[in-house]
Write a protein that holds these residues in place. Structure first.
Motif, PDB file in Angstrom:
ATOM      1  N   ASP A  20       0.820  -1.205   0.000  1.00 23.88           N
ATOM      2  CA  ASP A  20       0.000   0.000   0.000  1.00 23.88           C
ATOM      3  C   ASP A  20       0.861   1.265   0.000  1.00 23.88           C
ATOM      4  O   ASP A  20       0.512   2.268  -0.641  1.00 23.88           O
ATOM      5  N   ALA A  21       1.984   1.231   0.715  1.00 24.07           N
ATOM      6  CA  ALA A  21       2.868   2.398   0.735  1.00 24.07           C
ATOM      7  C   ALA A  21       3.397   2.701  -0.663  1.00 24.07           C
ATOM      8  O   ALA A  21       3.484   3.865  -1.073  1.00 24.07           O
ATOM      9  N   GLU A  22       3.752   1.657  -1.390  1.00 24.80           N
ATOM     10  CA  GLU A  22       4.199   1.854  -2.770  1.00 24.80           C
ATOM     11  C   GLU A  22       3.059   2.367  -3.640  1.00 24.80           C
ATOM     12  O   GLU A  22       3.232   3.264  -4.478  1.00 24.80           O
ATOM     13  N   LEU A  23       1.874   1.807  -3.457  1.00 21.88           N
ATOM     14  CA  LEU A  23       0.721   2.174  -4.282  1.00 21.88           C
ATOM     15  C   LEU A  23       0.284   3.619  -4.045  1.00 21.88           C
ATOM     16  O   LEU A  23      -0.028   4.341  -4.996  1.00 21.88           O
ATOM     17  N   LEU A  24       0.293   4.069  -2.796  1.00 23.38           N
ATOM     18  CA  LEU A  24      -0.201   5.404  -2.468  1.00 23.38           C
ATOM     19  C   LEU A  24       0.738   6.503  -2.940  1.00 23.38           C
ATOM     20  O   LEU A  24       0.300   7.624  -3.192  1.00 23.38           O
ATOM     21  N   GLY A  25       2.051   6.230  -3.023  1.00 25.60           N
ATOM     22  CA  GLY A  25       2.951   7.131  -3.717  1.00 25.60           C
ATOM     23  C   GLY A  25       3.478   8.322  -2.952  1.00 25.60           C
ATOM     24  O   GLY A  25       3.922   9.303  -3.574  1.00 25.60           O
TER      25      GLY A  25
END
Length: 566
Positions: free
Chosen positions: A521-526
């Motif tokens: 999620d951390a990667e996805l949220l940017g």
């Protein structure tokens, strides 16, 4: 420095998805939905969820700061507008099906504003009466409405969208040029701060009118605009604005017109094959209707007519293709065999490539018959020259002659020198220095706020997800508690210290969520920086990761906080 807000994901309304939405085609559409930034309500209508609203607001704030910096004043006009102003300008009809129209309980007509030239003009007419009141620049950030036939690509092409539109009012053309230059420079600062890769290209004004027009385009595979640039000079333009300069040819050696028996050759391809000539030697004549009047458009046989370009040149007139019924009403126009020589009661428009002295094979205005040696200027004349062909890779640059390159882009801004079009409509005059009325001249300047969100997503995302530039990201730091109670406690403490230093913090303190899901999620949220509080939290050691570069480093928590503060 005031403490910033800490957003705790345990309390944040955000639902991430592992899979792409079934109806999503563009990268920004997929990722903005998967990351929980937006939610679709209906075709072209979107809800901006908490993280998405923060990004939208951050872009608006950058725009607002730079507009204020050039002396523009913010206002807010209504979105629900009376019909009369748009009827006066002609756009009640010109916009056609793009307008959302409605009636109130008394039967009066209204629309939802697609753009506000008319209302701004009326506002200034009411508020400014003397040259001393000008120049003035006004802007708003507001929801606009257009009833798109095919809303698509997520927030890139919606029926409801956020836009900054501004307008300048001057008493002289020189003043308009200065206001235009101020907006142009402000746009360059805005898009640089947003982290957008963009090009400034020449454009056509079309139905907007005016003497000058430029677009700000963000190159992206999902772009709906095609533009050209020259590798040898600085020329760049929307394809609709590309011009071609042709020189007259010498037709002294061309023989007389010769009719040819060409049965079953109604297309350029069949004609070229039948005669054994290249398609470029033939003249294609496309029949269209311009406000109901039949018009012929001539282009070389190996090129296509760009109907969008033609429409822009002829705006606000309505351009449409002729139908079988139109041919039936005009027996002198033989379908598939039309030639410009001998045409009666038909306006003839040609691309500049159909220059005086050029010789062509074209229709003879008889069934199954074509004509050879038909010379422009000798056997037929052109009423109007317009650049109307579809631009192709390698076409000559109008500035230097080198081969042009084609690319796709998203339009993120557009600026116009409108001149006196709307001032004439609404008789916008002020009392001049000589005591006589002076007609005001205007500029119009737009930025797609919600479109900029999608453009940034398209340009900056990677295989893992979104990757926002720092100034518009929903947070500066994403703190991930990757473990149990101790990690969560340290993560919340770190988040508090970072917030005290003025950093915007998103902390993933969700209980019962695996570290793997939190990392994904951390990667996805940017968010630009990711601070992981993991297995070495008890030692006071954390991992600091740069979302864009992927670089990561283990270091003491105090050092990580100090680095992020810096």
């Amino acid at each position: 420095m005031a403490a910033a807000q800490v957003q705790r994901m345990s309390r944040l309304m955000v639902k991430t998805l592992r899979d792409d939405p079934a109806d999503a085609e563009t990268l920004s559409h997929k990722l903005l939905v998967r990351a929980g930034y937006v939610r679709r309500n209906a075709a072209g209508i979107w809800t901006w969820l908490p993280l998405g609203k923060k990004v939208l607001d951050n872009i608006s704030n950058v725009v607002r700061e730079e507009m204020d910096a050039i002396g523009a004043q913010e206002v807010l006009l209504p979105a629900l507008l009376p019909k009369e102003a748009y009827e006066a300008s002609g756009r009640w009809e010109e916009y056609g099906d793009l307008l959302f129209r409605l009636k109130d309980r008394k039967g009066a007509d209204y629309l939802l504003g697609p753009t506000h030239e008319e209302i701004f003009t009326q506002t200034v007419k009411d508020q400014c009466t003397s040259y001393k009141d000008l120049p003035v620049m006004l802007y708003q950030i507001q929801t606009k409405y257009r009833d798109e036939a095919r809303p698509r690509s997520g927030v890139l092409r919606g029926r409801e969208f956020q836009m900054k539109d501004s307008y300048s009012f001057d008493t002289t053309d020189e003043g308009l040029a200065e206001s235009y230059a101020l907006h142009r420079a402000a746009y360059q600062k805005i898009f640089a701060r947003l982290g957008l890769d963009y090009r400034i290209v020449s454009a056509v004004s079309g139905a907007m009118g005016g003497s000058a027009s430029e677009e700000f385009l963000a190159p992206a595979a999902a772009g709906e605009d095609t533009f050209v640039d020259c590798p040898a000079c600085e020329y760049a333009a929307n394809t609709e604005a590309v011009t071609f300069v042709a020189t007259a040819a010498d037709a002294s050696g061309v023989g007389p017109v010769e009719e040819l028996d060409t049965p079953d050759t109604p297309t350029i391809e069949s004609l070229a094959a039948h005669l054994g000539v290249p398609a470029s030697a033939t003249l294609k004549n496309l029949l269209v209707k311009v406000d109901g009047e039949i018009v012929a458009v001539g282009v070389p046989g190996d090129r296509e007519v760009d109907l969008g370009k033609l429409g822009e040149h002829l705006a606000p007139a309505v351009v449409e293709l002729v139908t079988a019924e139109d041919f039936a009403d005009r027996p002198d126009l033989v379908r598939g065999y039309v030639g410009p020589q001998g045409l009666e009661k038909v306006r003839y428009i040609a691309d500049p490539r159909v220059a005086v002295g050029t010789a062509w094979v074209t229709g003879a205005n008889k069934a199954d018959t074509h004509a050879r040696n038909v010379v422009c200027g000798r056997d037929f004349s052109v009423d109007d020259y317009l650049d109307v062909v579809v631009v192709e890779e390698g076409d000559p640059c109008p500035a230097c002659g080198a081969g042009l390159r084609l690319d796709r882009a998203i339009e993120i801004g557009h600026i116009f020198q409108l001149g006196r079009k709307y001032a004439d409509t609404f008789q916008l005059d002020v009392l001049g220095q000589q005591g006589k009325p002076v007609r005001v001249t205007m500029g119009s300047y737009g930025i797609g706020i919600s479109r900029a969100v999608a453009a940034l997503a398209e340009q900056t995302a990677d295989a893992q997800g979104l990757c926002w530039p720092a100034e518009i990201a929903p947070a500066d730091v994403h703190v991930v508690a990757a473990g149990k109670a101790l990690q969560t406690e340290v993560a919340l403490e770190a988040a508090s210290l970072l917030a005290d230093a003025g950093l915007r913090v998103l902390v993933d303190d969700r209980a019962g969520v695996s570290p793997g899901v939190k990392f994904t999620d951390a990667e996805l949220l940017g968010v630009p920086k990711i601070l992981v509080v993991g297995r070495r939290a008890g030692e006071g050691v954390v991992e600091l990761k740069d979302r864009r570069t992927g670089e990561r480093e283990e270091l003491p928590l105090t050092d990580a906080i100090a680095r992020l503060r810096a």
